[in-house]
Structures are given as C-alpha cells and as structure tokens.
Design an enzyme around this catalytic site. Structure first.
Site, PDB file in Angstrom:
ATOM      1  N   ASP A  27      49.857   0.309  13.556  1.00 32.30           N
ATOM      2  CA  ASP A  27      49.996  -0.244  15.184  1.00 32.30           C
ATOM      3  C   ASP A  27      50.001   1.087  15.875  1.00 32.30           C
ATOM      4  O   ASP A  27      49.580   0.836  17.299  1.00 32.30           O
ATOM      5  CB  ASP A  27      50.912  -0.974  15.049  1.00 32.30           C
TER       6      ASP A  27
ATOM      7  N   LYS B 299      45.149 -11.285  11.771  1.00 27.38           N
ATOM      8  CA  LYS B 299      45.122 -10.215  11.131  1.00 27.38           C
ATOM      9  C   LYS B 299      45.069 -10.003   9.887  1.00 27.38           C
ATOM     10  O   LYS B 299      44.059  -9.362   9.234  1.00 27.38           O
ATOM     11  CB  LYS B 299      46.437  -9.388  11.497  1.00 27.38           C
TER      12      LYS B 299
ATOM     13  N   GLN C 183      55.217  -7.526  13.205  1.00 28.09           N
ATOM     14  CA  GLN C 183      54.789  -8.148  14.652  1.00 28.09           C
ATOM     15  C   GLN C 183      55.854  -8.139  15.692  1.00 28.09           C
ATOM     16  O   GLN C 183      56.763  -8.635  15.373  1.00 28.09           O
ATOM     17  CB  GLN C 183      54.123  -9.700  14.307  1.00 28.09           C
TER      18      GLN C 183
END
Ligand code: NAP
Length: 284
Positions: free
Chosen positions: A120, A53, A97
């Site tokens: 997200d 990422k 995460q």
C-alpha cells in the site's frame, strides 16, 4: 475547448495486461506472487474494496488471500498475525484495509508490516524513501495518477506548475512528492489555503484530492490544463462523482479524468504493480 478524457479504465487494463505478463515470467521461475489482505470489522465500503482487490489479483494471475476478523479483534492478535505474514516467504505483499476499528492504532499496525511487503506504500519507511528519492513502494492512488500523466506524454514535468489540493498522507502529500520528483514546481493546498482559485488558475496540472464536490470549477482552471480528479463523493441523486465540476471544467481543461472510470481503476491496478514488484524483488 472540450477536454480530452484520460480513460482510467482503459489504462488500468493496459497495466493489468503488463502485470499479467510479468507474473507469467515469475511463475516460470517458480515464484507465485501472493498478496495477503486483512479486513478487520464489517465496514461496508471496506468489504467492497477488499473483494475487488482479491478479484483483481486473481484475474491477473496473482495469488490473493483474504483474512477477515471481527471488529472486536484485539490489536495484539492483529500484530501477531502480521508478524507471521512478515516471516512467511510465500507472502510478498501485506495489505491491512483501513479504516481499522477505533480501539486500534492504525499507525502502529501499518508500521508492523515489513517495509518490503508494504504494497500500500503507507509505511513510514515507504514515505521516507519517496521523500529522499529512493526506491520503495509508492501509495497506489498518486502512483496511478502519475501513470495517467505519463500516458498523455507528461513524464518529465520540468517547467510545469502542479497544484495539489489536499494534503493527506495517503494521497495529497505523496502526490506532491511524486510530482516534484518528476521535476514539476509544486504547490500544495488545503483547507487553510487563502484564494485557492488564484493558485489553481496558474497551474498546468491540478490534482484534486479533497472529498468535496465542486471544489474545482471552470473559473478556477487555466485553459488547456490537465485536471486529475481523485475525489469520490455522491451527488444529489446518489451517483458517484469527484471533486471537480466535470461538466464545467471539461470546457476549459485540455485533459481531464472522469469519475467513475478515472483514478479509481488506476489505484486498483497499481496495487497489482506493487505486489508484483514485491515478488520480483523477493526472487532476486
Ligand atoms: P482527507 O484525508 O480527508 O484529506 C482531504 C484534504 O482536503 C485535507 O488535506 C483537507 O485540508 C483538504 N480540504 C478540505 N476542504 C478543502 C477546501 N475547501 N479547499 C482545499 N482543501 C480542502 O482525504 P483523502 O483520504 O486524501 O481523500 C480525498 C478524496 O479522495 C476522498 O474523496 C477520497 O474518497 C478520495 N480517494 C479516492 C481514491 C481513489 O482510488 N479514487 C483513493 C483515495 C482517496 P486539511 O488538511 O487542512 O484538513
């Protein structure tokens, strides 16, 4: 019939090029899009994901910072750090995460992220916005699947029947809502669904998001259907594979996504889109 491939690698490259252009435009207005990624613990899969990422972001001109904390980090400290990032105007997107260590409540942590930085798309505000058809961040995996459908001319899905296999909050459910928003008729299946094959055989679009090999086999697919394979599994040789029996289904489907090189790269690309859009929104 041999299905045409929806090439996730090529499409993701197109998306990254578009993002890079828009990032340049923002920079010329003095805004540097910035993604803050938080990793707690040592999960090997998560370490690869966060590295990717950050690398994707930097290659596209976005600024990305990775904060690593030990698995023993108290939840209060993580929440305090998120509060600081929420208040920092130079940070446009915050990604924690998952999975988090067992002593943490992932829902509470995700809800602590400011909705306008929830790149997200997992915050309940983002899920609610999707549900009621308002603008908001879309979870990257189903968002990427929708881009794949658009890439083959399937933007308005009026008259199409889509079957989604899987009902997780991060893939199956938002996928179903996005298909519905694009005017498809949607059926959501899960482990309690009786006669899955009878449903998938009626589908113009099948999205498999289960996490088990060979959930969708050739006999379960209508000739010419579009098959999107979200699953990430390992075959007997340890190679990455999806939920779909690719070798069989490609002889029946009209379009199919490969694993690897399908939904995975698109998921990564859509995080860049969300971060860029967070920065664009912050500028206005
Ligand atoms: P999850 O939370 O474990 O959900 C799996 C879903 O599959 C559940 O809804 C479950 O039903 C359903 N299911 C299980 N067995 C089934 C069966 N035999 N028939 C029909 N449905 C069945 O998984 P997830 O997080 O959504 O992820 C799904 C897969 O996608 C995993 O392989 C994951 O690694 C992959 N993934 C890939 C990407 C990517 O970027 N490519 C991103 C995210 C996830 P119940 O709800 O009834 O238990």
């Amino acid at each position: 019939m041999t299905a045409q491939l929806i090439n996730g690698n090529a499409l993701a490259q197109q998306v990254r090029t578009e993002v890079a252009h828009r990032v340049s435009a923002l920079k010329s207005h003095g805004v540097q899009p910035h993604l803050a990624v938080i990793l707690v613990g040592e999960d090997p899969g998560s370490q690869v994901y966060v590295r990717n990422k950050v690398a994707d972001s930097e290659q596209t001109g976005l600024n990305a910072t990775l904060e690593r904390y030990p698995a023993s980090l108290p939840q209060e400290e993580l929440l305090a750090r998120i509060a600081i990032l929420n208040a920092d105007p130079s940070v446009h997107g915050i990604l924690v995460q998952l999975p988090l260590p067992k002593h943490m409540d992932a829902n509470l942590v995700i809800e602590a992220i400011a909705p306008e930085k929830d790149v997200d798309g997992f915050h309940v505000a983002s899920a609610g916005a999707l549900m009621v058809g308002q603008p908001g961040f879309r979870p990257c995996t189903p968002y990427g699947c929708m881009r794949m459908l658009e890439s083959i001319g399937m933007k308005d899905l009026r008259g199409k029947h889509a079957v989604v296999i899987g009902r997780s909050n991060i893939v199956g459910k938002p996928m179903a809502m996005m298909l519905l928003a694009a005017n498809a008729t949607v059926t959501i299946c899960h482990s309690g669904t009786a006669d899955l094959a009878a449903l998938t055989r009626q589908a113009d679009i099948v999205v498999a998001a289960v996490g088990k090999r060979n959930v969708l086999t050739a006999d379960m697919v209508k000739p010419g259907a579009v098959v999107i394979d979200v699953g990430m599994n390992r075959d007997d040789a340890g190679k990455l594979c999806g939920d779909v029996d690719f070798a069989g289904v490609q002889n029946v489907a009209g379009w199919i996504t490969p694993v690897p090189g399908g939904v995975g790269p698109m998921t990564r690309a859509m995080l860049l889109v969300n971060t860029l859009e967070a920065a664009e929104a912050a500028k206005t």
